[in-house]
Design a protein around this motif. Structure first.
Motif: not given
Length: 304
Positions: A144-148, A163-165, A222-224
């Protein structure tokens, strides 16, 4: 709008495209006949299909990129080869898209890119939101981190990245819930391990509406966390599912048994992730299904 989507034939992608079907949509897919069959309910005049990105030099004509492609993470045991497929299917295509964004003189205004709550790993019973800093060498975090990190490179004054977590998406049309229901219908449903691990879930309706909300909200970036506001323990989830199906909740499966069967991927069942969607709620997004029991009742009402 002109929309380019990867992962358009999956559960989330195909459901999302129903809501976007009045737009011009380009679907990236390795199997065009299969994609046409899955998306046959959409207006054919609004759809086009791409076998790869190699013929594209830029994305000047694209308004929105929705990047949901990826080898299913829970379908097979995590051999070395399977791990490579999981990683490359996410990282490579995202890098290609980012490169095309950078090559554009009029780049897409929005880049929506997938990720998962696997980013967080096991956080036990502690509630947290998108601001949590995680330092881990676990496979799910690394994926996930690399993908993001790759996706966020598309960000500029012209392109915002969301970014959809994503948590466990509950739907009557497939996904994790379909597999979960099998033992309950047989009367042998129950907890996994101790049942104390938290499960971040989201109704498919809220998942789709959140993506549409992020596309339409010009200051969203950003991240959600794409999870309902009230994550529940596995025990609560299994009891609620049993009650909704009117089936017994009698048995439990020892963690050791599932670890033996699944190997390293059993962490998907036992990592406790009490994720809260603070970034979404701060933007005033309203969940239609914030609580599990009404969500299950709505979904199973439509399940054949």
């Amino acid at each position: 709008m002109n929309i380019l989507i990867t992962g358009g034939t999956g559960l989330i992608g195909s459901t999302l495209l129903k809501q976007l079907s009045t737009n011009q949509i380009s679907v990236l897919t390795r199997n065009i006949p299969r994609a046409k069959h899955i998306l046959r309910h959409l207006p054919a005049q609004n759809l086009s299909f791409l076998p790869d990105l190699k013929k594209l030099d830029h994305l000047n004509d694209v308004d929105v990129v929705i990047n949901l492609a990826g080898e299913p993470i829970a379908d097979k045991r995590w051999t070395k080869l399977q791990k490579e497929k999981i990683c490359s299917s996410r990282w490579d295509i995202t890098q290609e898209l980012v490169s095309l964004v950078h090559a554009s003189t009029n780049p897409p205004s929005v880049f929506i890119s997938g990720s998962a709550v696997g980013y967080y790993g096991d956080q036990q019973a502690h509630p947290f939101d998108e601001t949590l800093k995680v330092h881990s060498n676990s496979f799910t975090h690394t994926v996930c981190k690399t993908w993001e990190d790759i996706a966020l490179k598309a960000s500029s004054e012209n392109t915002r990245v969301c970014i959809l977590r994503t948590g466990i998406v509950l739907s009557a049309n497939g996904g994790a819930l379909k597999k979960m229901m099998v033992p309950y219908k047989l009367g042998i449903g129950g907890c996994l391990g101790s049942g104390k691990q938290y499960m971040p879930w989201i109704h498919i309706h809220d998942m789709i509406q959140a993506i549409l909300f992020l596309i339409k909200t010009p200051y969203a970036h950003g991240v959600f966390n794409l999870t309902a506001p009230h994550p529940v323990t596995n025990k609560f989830f299994s009891q609620s599912l049993a009650a909704t199906l009117h089936r017994p909740h009698l048995l439990w499966t020892p963690k050791e048994v599932l670890t033996l069967i699944m190997g390293e991927s059993s962490c998907l069942l036992f990592d406790s992730t009490r994720a809260k969607p603070k970034a979404l709620t701060d933007l005033k997004f309203i969940f239609n299904f914030p609580r599990l029991r009404p969500a299950l009742e709505d979904i199973l009402k439509h399940h054949k």
